[in-house]
Design a protein around this motif. Structure first.
Motif, PDB file in Angstrom:
ATOM      1  N   GLU A   7       0.847  -1.192   0.000  1.00  0.00           N
ATOM      2  CA  GLU A   7       0.000   0.000   0.000  1.00  0.00           C
ATOM      3  C   GLU A   7       0.888   1.249   0.000  1.00  0.00           C
ATOM      4  OE1 GLU A   7      -2.620  -0.295   3.356  1.00  0.00           O
ATOM      5  OE2 GLU A   7      -3.613  -2.103   2.607  1.00  0.00           O
ATOM      6  N   PRO A   8       1.451   1.593  -1.142  1.00  0.00           N
ATOM      7  CA  PRO A   8       2.413   2.704  -1.192  1.00  0.00           C
ATOM      8  C   PRO A   8       1.823   4.055  -0.804  1.00  0.00           C
ATOM      9  CG  PRO A   8       1.874   1.906  -3.399  1.00  0.00           C
ATOM     10  CD  PRO A   8       1.307   0.923  -2.444  1.00  0.00           C
ATOM     11  N   GLU A   9       0.503   4.208  -0.833  1.00  0.00           N
ATOM     12  CA  GLU A   9      -0.112   5.481  -0.467  1.00  0.00           C
ATOM     13  C   GLU A   9      -0.496   5.558   1.005  1.00  0.00           C
ATOM     14  OE1 GLU A   9      -0.178   7.894  -2.698  1.00  0.00           O
ATOM     15  OE2 GLU A   9       0.820   6.440  -4.005  1.00  0.00           O
ATOM     16  N   SER A  10      -0.163   4.533   1.776  1.00  0.00           N
ATOM     17  CA  SER A  10      -0.569   4.511   3.184  1.00  0.00           C
ATOM     18  C   SER A  10       0.304   5.445   4.022  1.00  0.00           C
ATOM     19  CB  SER A  10      -0.463   3.083   3.742  1.00  0.00           C
ATOM     20  OG  SER A  10      -0.647   3.090   5.145  1.00  0.00           O
ATOM     21  N   ALA A  11      -0.330   6.467   4.587  1.00  0.00           N
ATOM     22  CA  ALA A  11       0.393   7.377   5.479  1.00  0.00           C
ATOM     23  C   ALA A  11       0.774   6.673   6.784  1.00  0.00           C
ATOM     24  CB  ALA A  11      -0.461   8.605   5.777  1.00  0.00           C
ATOM     25  N   ASP A  12      -0.050   5.716   7.228  1.00  0.00           N
ATOM     26  CA  ASP A  12       0.269   4.988   8.453  1.00  0.00           C
ATOM     27  C   ASP A  12       1.511   4.124   8.266  1.00  0.00           C
ATOM     28  OD1 ASP A  12      -1.787   6.099   9.883  1.00  0.00           O
ATOM     29  OD2 ASP A  12      -3.179   4.433   9.556  1.00  0.00           O
ATOM     30  N   ALA A  13       1.636   3.491   7.106  1.00  0.00           N
ATOM     31  CA  ALA A  13       2.836   2.693   6.834  1.00  0.00           C
ATOM     32  C   ALA A  13       4.071   3.580   6.820  1.00  0.00           C
ATOM     33  CB  ALA A  13       2.691   1.965   5.497  1.00  0.00           C
ATOM     34  N   ALA A  14       3.967   4.740   6.201  1.00  0.00           N
ATOM     35  CA  ALA A  14       5.094   5.675   6.167  1.00  0.00           C
ATOM     36  C   ALA A  14       5.429   6.172   7.569  1.00  0.00           C
ATOM     37  CB  ALA A  14       4.766   6.857   5.258  1.00  0.00           C
ATOM     38  N   GLY A  15       4.397   6.463   8.365  1.00  0.00           N
ATOM     39  CA  GLY A  15       4.626   6.924   9.725  1.00  0.00           C
ATOM     40  C   GLY A  15       5.303   5.864  10.583  1.00  0.00           C
ATOM     41  N   LEU A  16       4.853   4.617  10.455  1.00  0.00           N
ATOM     42  CA  LEU A  16       5.468   3.535  11.216  1.00  0.00           C
ATOM     43  C   LEU A  16       6.924   3.345  10.816  1.00  0.00           C
ATOM     44  CD1 LEU A  16       5.205   1.227  13.248  1.00  0.00           C
ATOM     45  CD2 LEU A  16       4.377  -0.230  11.380  1.00  0.00           C
ATOM     46  N   LEU A  17       7.200   3.431   9.519  1.00  0.00           N
ATOM     47  CA  LEU A  17       8.580   3.286   9.064  1.00  0.00           C
ATOM     48  C   LEU A  17       9.449   4.420   9.625  1.00  0.00           C
ATOM     49  CD1 LEU A  17      10.730   1.900   7.371  1.00  0.00           C
ATOM     50  CD2 LEU A  17       9.978   3.272   5.404  1.00  0.00           C
ATOM     51  N   GLY A  18       8.966   5.659   9.559  1.00  0.00           N
ATOM     52  CA  GLY A  18       9.741   6.781  10.070  1.00  0.00           C
ATOM     53  C   GLY A  18      10.052   6.625  11.552  1.00  0.00           C
ATOM     54  N   CYS A  19       9.039   6.269  12.352  1.00  0.00           N
ATOM     55  CA  CYS A  19       9.244   6.090  13.795  1.00  0.00           C
ATOM     56  C   CYS A  19      10.213   4.941  14.070  1.00  0.00           C
ATOM     57  CB  CYS A  19       7.912   5.837  14.482  1.00  0.00           C
ATOM     58  SG  CYS A  19       6.773   7.246  14.481  1.00  0.00           S
ATOM     59  N   ALA A  20      10.049   3.842  13.330  1.00  0.00           N
ATOM     60  CA  ALA A  20      10.934   2.694  13.529  1.00  0.00           C
ATOM     61  C   ALA A  20      12.379   3.035  13.186  1.00  0.00           C
ATOM     62  CB  ALA A  20      10.449   1.511  12.688  1.00  0.00           C
ATOM     63  N   MET A  21      12.573   3.820  12.140  1.00  0.00           N
ATOM     64  CA  MET A  21      13.935   4.194  11.753  1.00  0.00           C
ATOM     65  C   MET A  21      14.579   5.121  12.784  1.00  0.00           C
ATOM     66  SD  MET A  21      13.754   4.474   7.607  1.00  0.00           S
ATOM     67  CE  MET A  21      15.517   4.818   7.457  1.00  0.00           C
ATOM     68  N   VAL A  22      13.758   5.926  13.453  1.00  0.00           N
ATOM     69  CA  VAL A  22      14.294   6.764  14.533  1.00  0.00           C
ATOM     70  C   VAL A  22      14.879   5.891  15.635  1.00  0.00           C
ATOM     71  CG1 VAL A  22      13.599   8.251  16.460  1.00  0.00           C
ATOM     72  CG2 VAL A  22      12.945   8.839  14.124  1.00  0.00           C
ATOM     73  N   PHE A  23      14.121   4.875  16.058  1.00  0.00           N
ATOM     74  CA  PHE A  23      14.632   3.995  17.110  1.00  0.00           C
ATOM     75  C   PHE A  23      15.864   3.225  16.647  1.00  0.00           C
ATOM     76  CE2 PHE A  23      10.152   4.368  18.696  1.00  0.00           C
ATOM     77  CZ  PHE A  23      10.478   4.994  19.894  1.00  0.00           C
ATOM     78  N   ARG A  24      15.892   2.835  15.386  1.00  0.00           N
ATOM     79  CA  ARG A  24      17.079   2.158  14.857  1.00  0.00           C
ATOM     80  C   ARG A  24      18.280   3.112  14.838  1.00  0.00           C
ATOM     81  NH1 ARG A  24      16.849  -2.575  12.326  1.00  0.00           N
ATOM     82  NH2 ARG A  24      18.468  -1.985  10.835  1.00  0.00           N
ATOM     83  N   ALA A  25      18.047   4.362  14.493  1.00  0.00           N
ATOM     84  CA  ALA A  25      19.141   5.339  14.471  1.00  0.00           C
ATOM     85  C   ALA A  25      19.687   5.574  15.876  1.00  0.00           C
ATOM     86  CB  ALA A  25      18.654   6.656  13.865  1.00  0.00           C
TER      87      ALA A  25
END
Length: 316
Positions: free
Chosen positions: A81-99
């Motif tokens: 679902e490339p248009e999903s804002a929730d998927a994008a938000g989850l990825l951004g938050c997850a990458m913060v914790f990984r960083a």
């Protein structure tokens, strides 16, 4: 009223309690388990149901993002679902914790959060994740700029105000000037603007506790709050007086993060010497575990309070 956070048992421990970031949100805990197994459809349903309750959305998104496999499954979700804002938000938050753990580039995490913010302009959650990242990697100016972005979208964002209070408390100054530290001014300003019954009315307590954490870590104050003058005197009394009236209203507020304020208030009230009020608060919260600055690595703070209370009564 629900107990503060619902806790999980530590595997192999003798009934030891362990902090659960879900804080009693049973739907969130179930979806977190499903996401860890790669079932992102449950996460999509939960975030859709959460809607624009920005405090709850931020809490749920961050708890899901802390899972070690969240970034990978968020990318799978984006492929479907490339248009999903929730998927994008989850990825951004997850990458913060990984960083923050050194497993991702800081700039990549920032870019992912900005991409999520562009897909859902009203949502403060990507900016909340950026504030978490900036607390460790950013400048004072950057942190304030990001906080303004959160507050512009949700003026009373609970977690963001806690984070900004912690950031300000970590600015060191000479002990002679500490009663005039900027964190106190910030917390008083926010509490004065907060609507009646808002958990932000208790922010002066959070500021006082966070500043104590910083001073104790620097060796300026004793490590045991009971031995510290930080919880005695005029400022501590003013903080308690301004914040304590808030807590009876909290029974109507069931958002998990709001219950964190009860924990701060209970501990602060106890150390400030208001034993009757502290007893009432701890009895309402019940057994639980928590994070810094009120953290006890080997015990439930409720039980620590009860033990200290018995000792105080015995010596009275």
């Amino acid at each position: 009223m629900s107990p503060l956070p619902r806790v999980r048992r530590r595997s192999g421990a003798r009934g030891g309690l362990v902090w659960d970031p879900a804080m009693g949100d049973s739907a969130l805990a179930a979806v977190r388990t499903a996401l860890g197994q790669g079932r992102w459809i449950e996460a999509r349903a939960l975030l859709t149901e959460t809607g624009d309750d920005w405090d709850l959305r931020g809490h749920r998104m961050l708890v899901l993002a802390e899972c070690s496999t969240s970034a990978a499954w968020a990318r799978e979700w984006q492929l479907a679902e490339p248009e999903s804002a929730d998927a994008a938000g989850l990825l951004g938050c997850a990458m913060v914790f990984r960083a923050l753990c050194g497993r991702e580039r800081t700039e990549a995490a920032r870019e992912a959060c900005h991409a999520a913010a562009r897909m859902a302009p009203p949502d403060p959650t990507p900016w909340l994740a950026l504030l978490i990242l900036a607390r460790r990697t950013g400048t004072d100016e950057e942190r304030m700029r990001i906080f303004d972005q959160v507050r512009g979208r949700h003026r009373d964002h609970h977690h963001a105000h806690h984070l900004m209070t912690a950031c300000l408390a970590e600015r060191m100054r000479g002990p002679d000037n500490d009663p005039f530290h900027e964190v106190y001014e910030f917390a008083t300003w926010v509490a004065g603007q907060a609507p009646a019954g808002s958990p932000l009315c208790a922010l002066p307590v959070i500021a006082h506790a966070e500043r104590y954490r910083v001073l104790a870590a620097a060796g300026v104050e004793p490590g045991d709050p009971a031995d510290s003058g930080h919880w005695k005197g005029r400022r501590a009394r003013q903080v308690m007086k301004s914040a304590f009236d808030w807590w009876p209203e909290s029974s109507a507020r069931r958002h998990p993060r709001r219950l964190v304020d009860l924990n701060f208030l209970a501990h602060a009230t106890f150390y400030a010497g208001s034993r009757i009020e502290a007893t009432a608060l701890f009895d309402r919260i019940g057994p639980h575990v928590t994070r810094a600055p009120w953290s006890y690595p080997d015990r439930d703070p409720y039980q620590a309070f009860r033990a200290a209370h018995r000792t105080a009564l015995g010596s009275a």
